[in-house]
Scaffold this active site. Sequence first.
Site, PDB file in Angstrom:
ATOM      1  CD  GLU A   1       5.180  -2.773   5.189  1.00 27.92           C
ATOM      2  OE1 GLU A   1       4.908  -3.854   5.271  1.00 27.92           O
ATOM      3  OE2 GLU A   1       4.441  -1.673   5.467  1.00 27.92           O
TER       4      GLU A   1
ATOM      5  NE  ARG B   1      -2.460 -12.933   1.997  1.00 27.75           N
ATOM      6  CZ  ARG B   1      -2.996 -14.296   2.179  1.00 27.75           C
ATOM      7  NH1 ARG B   1      -4.302 -14.220   2.269  1.00 27.75           N
ATOM      8  NH2 ARG B   1      -2.089 -15.054   2.356  1.00 27.75           N
TER       9      ARG B   1
ATOM     10  CD  GLN C   1       2.818  -6.829   3.325  1.00 25.90           C
ATOM     11  OE1 GLN C   1       2.326  -8.111   3.460  1.00 25.90           O
ATOM     12  NE2 GLN C   1       3.616  -6.852   2.183  1.00 25.90           N
TER      13      GLN C   1
ATOM     14  CB  CYS D   1       3.396  -8.415  -3.285  1.00 25.26           C
ATOM     15  SG  CYS D   1       4.400  -7.226  -2.670  1.00 25.26           S
TER      16      CYS D   1
END
Lengths: 291, 356
Positions: B197, B58, B125, B56
């Site tokens: 997530e 980077r 992530q 979200c």
Amino acid sequence: MNLNDVTSLLWIATFCFGISFVLGMVKTRHSFPYGLQECPFILIVIGFFLQTRALYLRGIEVHGCPLGNGLERTQFILWSLILAFLLLRLVWQLNLLGTFCAGASLLLGSLSLGLKDWDAPYWKAEGYTRLFQDPWIELHASLAIFSYGLFCLLAVVSIMYLSQRQTLLSRKPGFLGPFLPPIQELEVAAFRLLAVGVTFLSLSMVVGTMHWTRHPEFVSQTKLAVTSALWIGYLVLLGMRMSNRLYGSRFAKWTIALFAIALLSLSLVSSKQKKQAFHALPLQPLALNLR
Amino acid sequence: MTPSPDSSLFLLGTSHQVANLNERESIALPSDSIDSFYRGLQELDGLKECLVLNTCNRTEIYGAAEDNLKIEVVSNYLAEFRDLDPEFMIQKTYRRAGPEVVRHLFEVASGIDSQMVGETEILGQLKKAYDDASERAFTGKVLNRLFQKSFQAAKWARTNTGISRGQVNLGNVLCELARRIFGQVGQCRVLVVGAGEVAEGALEAFKSRGSEAITVTGRTFDWCPLSRRKPDELAQKFDGFTLAYSKLHDSLHLFDVVLASTASAKALLTHKQVEVAMKKRPSKPLFVIDASVPRNVEEAASTVENVYLYNMDDVSAIANENLQSRLTEVERCRTALSKRALRLWEQMRAQPSLPS
């Protein structure tokens, strides 16, 4: 310190509320040592007892419920505000509500004590017998003033609601935001306070109307119009809130505006007999004096 | 894809440090285009290994390449892929090489480069991005070692420094906001749109505070590109319910908290839809969290009375403000990670098959 002097007692009470307000605000940011946690609340209780004693002494002096001048009416409203807070606190553990109530008491209390004209000694005037000769009228006045106290608390809750809302909408932590009550609880509390306040005011109006129909000469048209308009205003507000036509921030703003009008109306109307009896004194706010 | 001794390590990326939300949205890769993006990268002359981190907040491309590959080539490829001006890319991206890449990755993995300093979601992530690249066989000796070491560094940082203390977690911050709106978080009816997530993390926080009424919906009940988890699996995990996506707008008024976390490129909740829902619950507040990039909820929805809309930037800003007092700890962590990164870089250089 003279604990038998009304003005001194009221000043000390206001001072207690002031200290409570400052400590309450500081407490939101800094933890107090154990044992001092309840200091702001204790100061409010002390201020309340001092205020009660002052109003009691004044009541003895005027031979009735002390509602004859601006100072008395303001102090009675603030007394009702603190009483309502203390009752509410039993079921609603909100220390910051007390801080806001103390702040309101500090502001309005200092104002009423600072304006010398507001405490004209009407009971010392020639021909004064007693403020309320009819106990029903005394009941009317005290019910009305208590409802004003509830409306004052409603305005305080609405200010807290608007502060919390503003902090949430700004999307920043804010200074008070995390310590203010949840917005939904504030809205529910405001609704209940309005309902209870309107009930007390309506009761007061019923009792007052009984007197007015028997002695219309004592009630001026201005006073009748203003008090009726205020009552209708609160009734309409309650109706709109119940039907969900007015809610959220607009509802909060209206409760504050109506209370401001209620306060202003105190100084706009006076009973006919009062004017006749005290023509030499400055014009006093007498919205609720139905003599 | 074994790198030669003269290959070099590079990084091209963008994050909240150099670009705002709109700019990041324009650079971020749509989840359904990752495959084609990787294929295009593979065709760049001189690129030996690569890994794409696309979250979200980077978008980063890590690579090991021969010296003849200039980072501008990768930058131009990304600009072309996303239809962006190359000059914009220069302004809104950062480039690192050699030991700076190692240091940056350690900081990213440990969460000190995140918008919410110390948050742990980024590590998950990163691991997912690493798994994706490994499955595609785009990682080799250089990136394998680099990323495995970065996971260790992250673990060390969280264990030995205070960067993860306090509420920096997205879910906890959201729960605190919900408390300020509703009071009892456990009484809130929560709807999650999407199964990313972020949604999972938020649900964990709500569940731990006693939330019973959890409902999950998604545009598809098949594979979720953000988490590889199906919405109904997410609902099952939290003892929640599923809602058909077609009923989302008609059922919106039934929920107190709505969390949108999908990869949709268009708004799933418009101002009008929120307004219609609020007419059915006028005096009850609605807490909307848009945890998606691109955003899934129209910003104008926040103008509806009793609607409190927060996006990722807002939540991160609150969390970071709460963390001001821990900045010293972050500095201590950064210094320690920097030393570890330098040590790793020297070890890598000492091996002939690793970058110079």
